[in-house]
Enzyme design. Sequence first.
Site, PDB file in Angstrom:
ATOM      1  N   HIS A 245      33.449  46.455  32.233  1.00 45.62           N
ATOM      2  CA  HIS A 245      32.952  46.069  33.464  1.00 45.62           C
ATOM      3  C   HIS A 245      34.225  45.801  34.559  1.00 45.62           C
ATOM      4  CE1 HIS A 245      31.376  44.668  37.259  1.00 45.62           C
ATOM      5  NE2 HIS A 245      31.192  43.578  36.736  1.00 45.62           N
TER       6      HIS A 245
ATOM      7  N   ASN B 102      35.440  46.027  41.865  1.00 49.33           N
ATOM      8  CA  ASN B 102      34.177  45.444  41.362  1.00 49.33           C
ATOM      9  C   ASN B 102      33.104  46.298  41.940  1.00 49.33           C
ATOM     10  OD1 ASN B 102      32.006  44.526  40.262  1.00 49.33           O
ATOM     11  ND2 ASN B 102      32.857  42.423  40.522  1.00 49.33           N
TER      12      ASN B 102
ATOM     13  N   CYS C  60      26.017  43.119  37.494  1.00 43.47           N
ATOM     14  CA  CYS C  60      26.829  43.320  37.048  1.00 43.47           C
ATOM     15  C   CYS C  60      26.592  44.376  36.151  1.00 43.47           C
ATOM     16  CB  CYS C  60      28.138  43.181  37.457  1.00 43.47           C
ATOM     17  SG  CYS C  60      28.630  42.191  38.865  1.00 43.47           S
TER      18      CYS C  60
END
Length: 331
Positions: free
Chosen positions: A256, A286, A116
């Site tokens: 994020h 996500n 990520c």
Amino acid sequence: MTVQKRARIIGLGSYLPERILSNFDLEKIVDTNDEWISSRTGMKERRIAAPDEFASDMGREAALKALQKSGVAAEEIDIILVATTTPDYMMPTTANLIQAQIGAKKAAAVDFHAACTGFLYGLSLAKAYIESGMYRNVLLIATEKMTAFVDYTDRNTCILFGDGAAAAVISGQGEGLLIGDVCLGSDGDQAHLITLLGGGTRHPCSQESLKGGLHYFRMLGKEVFKHAVRRMTAAAETCISRASLQPDQIEWLIPHQANERIIDAVGKNFAIPTEKIYKTVHKYGNTSAPSAAIALDELMQEHPIQENQNLLMVAFGAGLTWGATILTKCL
């Protein structure tokens, strides 16, 4: 005297698949409900790539948008960097596939993997290439088909992930976002907290690996939450300090998009008001490597950034990896 070039993002693009998977859709396939998901993650929807749509396809679409906005032709790109945990193949690289699809015939091409935190790691690479004088134009792409590795019988992980891509053209001149110090970190001692164990040389595809569910993402959520808040906060503090700024000089926080509670906790640590924290987690979930970059692209379209305004981007992912950077509008 030669003036050192400073790397800046001069074009952004993002891509989201058409299909929407809502919390109510998930209620039909796993033991969960909208209230449970919303209260724990802030997620309402996520985008799902089509069966014949892959990381290279999504990355290509984001890249074409970024190139168009930058005014840089594909033939002028010197290197393509692709951050992905979910490549089309083990080989050839997704970067090579995209290179061919967009006609960047003079570009080198390479994939890299930082989960990520991929887009931020990519910014550090692009910044080094530009400011060393090695390359003039870098095309950075983050693209993920996370849902290809989601276990839809595991309610703790299947609710989290969506698919998408983002891209940035990075150069040493032009109007855009100056890339400040990129403050990165990692902790391999905590690698077990987020895993996808199947498919590598330790667990190549086999009947045993399939039966054991090793080709799905697994995550120890409570431990990940604590590390995410602490590590992103520390990286952001370092960036702000190196830039000789104060938290109130940050115009927007672009985190994020893993979990709304994590996002809010990081914002609270810097006393950044909620209205200055840009969120897409509620509609995209996500998306891993491209998540913060997708948010950055949307922010730039919705809220024009003025000269010298500062944006703080932070991310955290498997590895463990984390990072932060300050982006400053330049004319």
